[in-house]
Design a protein around this motif. Structure first.
Motif, PDB file in Angstrom:
ATOM      1  N   ILE A   1       0.836  -1.201   0.000  1.00 31.85           N
ATOM      2  CA  ILE A   1       0.000   0.000   0.000  1.00 31.85           C
ATOM      3  C   ILE A   1       0.869   1.248   0.000  1.00 31.85           C
ATOM      4  O   ILE A   1       0.596   2.212  -0.726  1.00 31.85           O
ATOM      5  N   TYR A   2       1.939   1.222   0.783  1.00 35.12           N
ATOM      6  CA  TYR A   2       2.862   2.374   0.812  1.00 35.12           C
ATOM      7  C   TYR A   2       3.423   2.632  -0.587  1.00 35.12           C
ATOM      8  O   TYR A   2       3.382   3.766  -1.093  1.00 35.12           O
ATOM      9  N   HIS A   3       3.963   1.597  -1.218  1.00 36.66           N
ATOM     10  CA  HIS A   3       4.610   1.777  -2.529  1.00 36.66           C
ATOM     11  C   HIS A   3       3.597   2.201  -3.602  1.00 36.66           C
ATOM     12  O   HIS A   3       3.887   3.087  -4.423  1.00 36.66           O
ATOM     13  N   LEU A   4       2.420   1.580  -3.603  1.00 35.19           N
ATOM     14  CA  LEU A   4       1.424   1.929  -4.623  1.00 35.19           C
ATOM     15  C   LEU A   4       0.903   3.350  -4.425  1.00 35.19           C
ATOM     16  O   LEU A   4       0.658   4.070  -5.397  1.00 35.19           O
TER      17      LEU A   4
ATOM     18  N   VAL B   1      -1.990   3.408 -13.241  1.00 36.31           N
ATOM     19  CA  VAL B   1      -1.752   1.963 -13.107  1.00 36.31           C
ATOM     20  C   VAL B   1      -1.659   1.607 -11.623  1.00 36.31           C
ATOM     21  O   VAL B   1      -2.252   0.629 -11.158  1.00 36.31           O
ATOM     22  N   ALA B   2      -0.938   2.434 -10.862  1.00 41.39           N
ATOM     23  CA  ALA B   2      -0.788   2.179  -9.425  1.00 41.39           C
ATOM     24  C   ALA B   2      -2.142   2.235  -8.723  1.00 41.39           C
ATOM     25  O   ALA B   2      -2.434   1.412  -7.855  1.00 41.39           O
ATOM     26  N   ARG B   3      -2.989   3.203  -9.087  1.00 43.17           N
ATOM     27  CA  ARG B   3      -4.312   3.313  -8.449  1.00 43.17           C
ATOM     28  C   ARG B   3      -5.178   2.092  -8.764  1.00 43.17           C
ATOM     29  O   ARG B   3      -5.934   1.618  -7.921  1.00 43.17           O
ATOM     30  N   THR B   4      -5.050   1.579  -9.984  1.00 44.57           N
ATOM     31  CA  THR B   4      -5.819   0.391 -10.375  1.00 44.57           C
ATOM     32  C   THR B   4      -5.445  -0.810  -9.504  1.00 44.57           C
ATOM     33  O   THR B   4      -6.313  -1.564  -9.046  1.00 44.57           O
ATOM     34  N   PHE B   5      -4.150  -0.986  -9.264  1.00 43.24           N
ATOM     35  CA  PHE B   5      -3.716  -2.090  -8.407  1.00 43.24           C
ATOM     36  C   PHE B   5      -4.042  -1.807  -6.942  1.00 43.24           C
ATOM     37  O   PHE B   5      -4.369  -2.723  -6.185  1.00 43.24           O
ATOM     38  N   LEU B   6      -3.972  -0.556  -6.545  1.00 42.45           N
ATOM     39  CA  LEU B   6      -4.241  -0.197  -5.153  1.00 42.45           C
ATOM     40  C   LEU B   6      -5.689  -0.497  -4.771  1.00 42.45           C
ATOM     41  O   LEU B   6      -5.962  -1.016  -3.676  1.00 42.45           O
ATOM     42  N   VAL B   7      -6.621  -0.202  -5.683  1.00 40.93           N
ATOM     43  CA  VAL B   7      -8.029  -0.464  -5.371  1.00 40.93           C
ATOM     44  C   VAL B   7      -8.260  -1.962  -5.181  1.00 40.93           C
ATOM     45  O   VAL B   7      -9.055  -2.388  -4.336  1.00 40.93           O
ATOM     46  N   ARG B   8      -7.502  -2.780  -5.903  1.00 38.45           N
ATOM     47  CA  ARG B   8      -7.613  -4.239  -5.754  1.00 38.45           C
ATOM     48  C   ARG B   8      -7.017  -4.700  -4.419  1.00 38.45           C
ATOM     49  O   ARG B   8      -7.569  -5.588  -3.760  1.00 38.45           O
TER      50      ARG B   8
ATOM     51  N   LYS C   1      -9.928  -6.423   2.518  1.00 39.80           N
ATOM     52  CA  LYS C   1     -11.203  -6.089   3.187  1.00 39.80           C
ATOM     53  C   LYS C   1     -11.245  -4.661   3.727  1.00 39.80           C
ATOM     54  O   LYS C   1     -11.949  -4.372   4.691  1.00 39.80           O
ATOM     55  N   ARG C   2     -10.495  -3.770   3.071  1.00 41.37           N
ATOM     56  CA  ARG C   2     -10.560  -2.345   3.413  1.00 41.37           C
ATOM     57  C   ARG C   2     -11.575  -1.723   2.446  1.00 41.37           C
ATOM     58  O   ARG C   2     -11.241  -0.956   1.552  1.00 41.37           O
ATOM     59  N   TYR C   3     -12.825  -2.126   2.641  1.00 45.60           N
ATOM     60  CA  TYR C   3     -13.846  -1.889   1.625  1.00 45.60           C
ATOM     61  C   TYR C   3     -14.157  -0.412   1.403  1.00 45.60           C
ATOM     62  O   TYR C   3     -14.391   0.000   0.259  1.00 45.60           O
ATOM     63  N   GLN C   4     -14.179   0.382   2.462  1.00 44.76           N
ATOM     64  CA  GLN C   4     -14.529   1.790   2.266  1.00 44.76           C
ATOM     65  C   GLN C   4     -13.474   2.499   1.408  1.00 44.76           C
ATOM     66  O   GLN C   4     -13.804   3.312   0.547  1.00 44.76           O
ATOM     67  N   GLU C   5     -12.200   2.146   1.635  1.00 44.62           N
ATOM     68  CA  GLU C   5     -11.137   2.731   0.808  1.00 44.62           C
ATOM     69  C   GLU C   5     -11.259   2.241  -0.642  1.00 44.62           C
ATOM     70  O   GLU C   5     -11.007   3.003  -1.586  1.00 44.62           O
ATOM     71  N   ALA C   6     -11.646   0.977  -0.813  1.00 43.65           N
ATOM     72  CA  ALA C   6     -11.841   0.438  -2.165  1.00 43.65           C
ATOM     73  C   ALA C   6     -12.981   1.167  -2.880  1.00 43.65           C
ATOM     74  O   ALA C   6     -12.872   1.507  -4.069  1.00 43.65           O
ATOM     75  N   ILE C   7     -14.067   1.444  -2.158  1.00 42.94           N
ATOM     76  CA  ILE C   7     -15.221   2.147  -2.742  1.00 42.94           C
ATOM     77  C   ILE C   7     -14.832   3.573  -3.143  1.00 42.94           C
ATOM     78  O   ILE C   7     -15.101   4.016  -4.261  1.00 42.94           O
ATOM     79  N   THR C   8     -14.185   4.289  -2.228  1.00 41.21           N
ATOM     80  CA  THR C   8     -13.809   5.686  -2.483  1.00 41.21           C
ATOM     81  C   THR C   8     -12.892   5.798  -3.696  1.00 41.21           C
ATOM     82  O   THR C   8     -13.121   6.614  -4.597  1.00 41.21           O
ATOM     83  N   LEU C   9     -11.842   4.957  -3.727  1.00 38.63           N
ATOM     84  CA  LEU C   9     -10.897   5.013  -4.837  1.00 38.63           C
ATOM     85  C   LEU C   9     -11.529   4.491  -6.123  1.00 38.63           C
ATOM     86  O   LEU C   9     -11.340   5.071  -7.201  1.00 38.63           O
TER      87      LEU C   9
ATOM     88  N   PRO D   1     -14.708   6.540 -17.309  1.00 36.63           N
ATOM     89  CA  PRO D   1     -16.109   6.069 -17.318  1.00 36.63           C
ATOM     90  C   PRO D   1     -16.335   4.860 -18.212  1.00 36.63           C
ATOM     91  O   PRO D   1     -17.303   4.114 -18.012  1.00 36.63           O
ATOM     92  N   GLY D   2     -15.457   4.637 -19.180  1.00 36.58           N
ATOM     93  CA  GLY D   2     -15.649   3.503 -20.081  1.00 36.58           C
ATOM     94  C   GLY D   2     -15.119   2.191 -19.532  1.00 36.58           C
ATOM     95  O   GLY D   2     -15.309   1.138 -20.139  1.00 36.58           O
ATOM     96  N   ASN D   3     -14.439   2.233 -18.376  1.00 32.32           N
ATOM     97  CA  ASN D   3     -13.860   1.016 -17.802  1.00 32.32           C
ATOM     98  C   ASN D   3     -14.727   0.556 -16.640  1.00 32.32           C
ATOM     99  O   ASN D   3     -14.724   1.155 -15.568  1.00 32.32           O
ATOM    100  N   GLY D   4     -15.457  -0.513 -16.829  1.00 28.93           N
ATOM    101  CA  GLY D   4     -16.393  -0.978 -15.807  1.00 28.93           C
ATOM    102  C   GLY D   4     -15.744  -1.680 -14.631  1.00 28.93           C
ATOM    103  O   GLY D   4     -16.411  -1.969 -13.639  1.00 28.93           O
ATOM    104  N   TYR D   5     -14.434  -1.938 -14.711  1.00 27.35           N
ATOM    105  CA  TYR D   5     -13.752  -2.664 -13.633  1.00 27.35           C
ATOM    106  C   TYR D   5     -13.899  -1.949 -12.296  1.00 27.35           C
ATOM    107  O   TYR D   5     -14.138  -2.571 -11.261  1.00 27.35           O
ATOM    108  N   TYR D   6     -13.762  -0.619 -12.332  1.00 26.48           N
ATOM    109  CA  TYR D   6     -13.795   0.147 -11.080  1.00 26.48           C
ATOM    110  C   TYR D   6     -15.193   0.119 -10.455  1.00 26.48           C
ATOM    111  O   TYR D   6     -15.334   0.043  -9.239  1.00 26.48           O
ATOM    112  N   ALA D   7     -16.217   0.175 -11.292  1.00 27.95           N
ATOM    113  CA  ALA D   7     -17.593   0.067 -10.780  1.00 27.95           C
ATOM    114  C   ALA D   7     -17.819  -1.321 -10.186  1.00 27.95           C
ATOM    115  O   ALA D   7     -18.495  -1.469  -9.161  1.00 27.95           O
TER     116      ALA D   7
END
Length: 219
Positions: A136-139, A152-159, A165-173, A182-188
């Motif tokens: 998490i620090y490095h990303l 790219v780092a944010r994409t891996f960080l949300v995963r 199980k840090r779900y609120q941080e996953a939702i926010t990011l 908006p065209g990438n449904g992965y984040y949704a």
């Protein structure tokens, strides 16, 4: 610039293989071949010019993405190359001319370790440090200060947030990234799964319902 172009192609191959439902095996094979060629040529250059942080950065990232592609493909990991990649990235990070993008590669070792059986040695850190905290620090560092690795780092960080199980941080990011892309449904999808895991079923239904509608509209 040729090596950097090969690195970008290898990273694209990784994401194509990861996000396509039935990716052709040729996608991974082409990515692995390109990264192997890059590593071979780059190491020859590094032998001639050993104090080249930019080259160490490119080689380090190539070694990490090669490892990720090897895992995806079911190919045995090259542990020696992964360890060397980590060393290159650490050297690039401590160089006089700062290479903050090296944080991306060091953060991605989390995912390689995640795919290892308990019998195999950890790659990310040999000193017994908390792998998740390190990742998490490095990303976060790559996301905030990387010259080209931010999204790219944010994409891996949300995963990482979702897996830990840090779900609120996953939702926010995830929601912030969905606005940016908006065209990438992965984040949704990540946001919706995290909402569901937290028991926010109405919000989850809204998020995933919109994703389904967007996908149907795009067909």
């Amino acid at each position: 610039h040729l090596l950097e172009a090969q690195l970008v192609r290898g990273i694209i191959a990784y994401f194509q293989a990861r996000w396509q439902i039935h990716p052709p095996s040729t996608t991974r094979q082409a990515g692995l071949k390109g990264l192997a060629t890059l590593l071979e040529a780059g190491q020859r250059q590094l032998t001639r010019s050993p104090r080249t942080p930019r080259l160490q950065l490119v080689l380090g990232l190539a070694a990490i993405f090669q490892g990720l592609l090897q895992q995806q493909s079911g190919v045995p990991l090259d542990f020696a190359m992964l360890a060397q990649g980590r060393t290159w990235l650490q050297q690039a990070l401590t160089a006089h001319e700062t290479m903050p993008d090296a944080h991306l590669g060091l953060g991605l070792l989390y995912f390689i370790d995640l795919g290892l059986s308990g019998l195999l040695p950890r790659i990310a850190d040999g000193a017994g440090h908390d792998n998740t905290t390190e990742a998490i620090y490095h990303l976060r560092q790559a996301a905030e200060s990387g010259h080209f690795s931010g999204e790219v780092a944010r994409t891996f960080l949300v995963r990482v947030y979702e897996l830990e199980k840090r779900y609120q941080e996953a939702i926010t990011l995830g929601q912030a990234l969905q606005v940016t892309f908006p065209g990438n449904g992965y984040y949704a999808l990540v946001s919706g799964r995290s909402q569901c895991a937290q028991g926010q079923y109405a919000l989850c239904a809204t998020t995933l319902g919109k994703l389904v509608a967007d996908l149907q509209a795009a067909v």
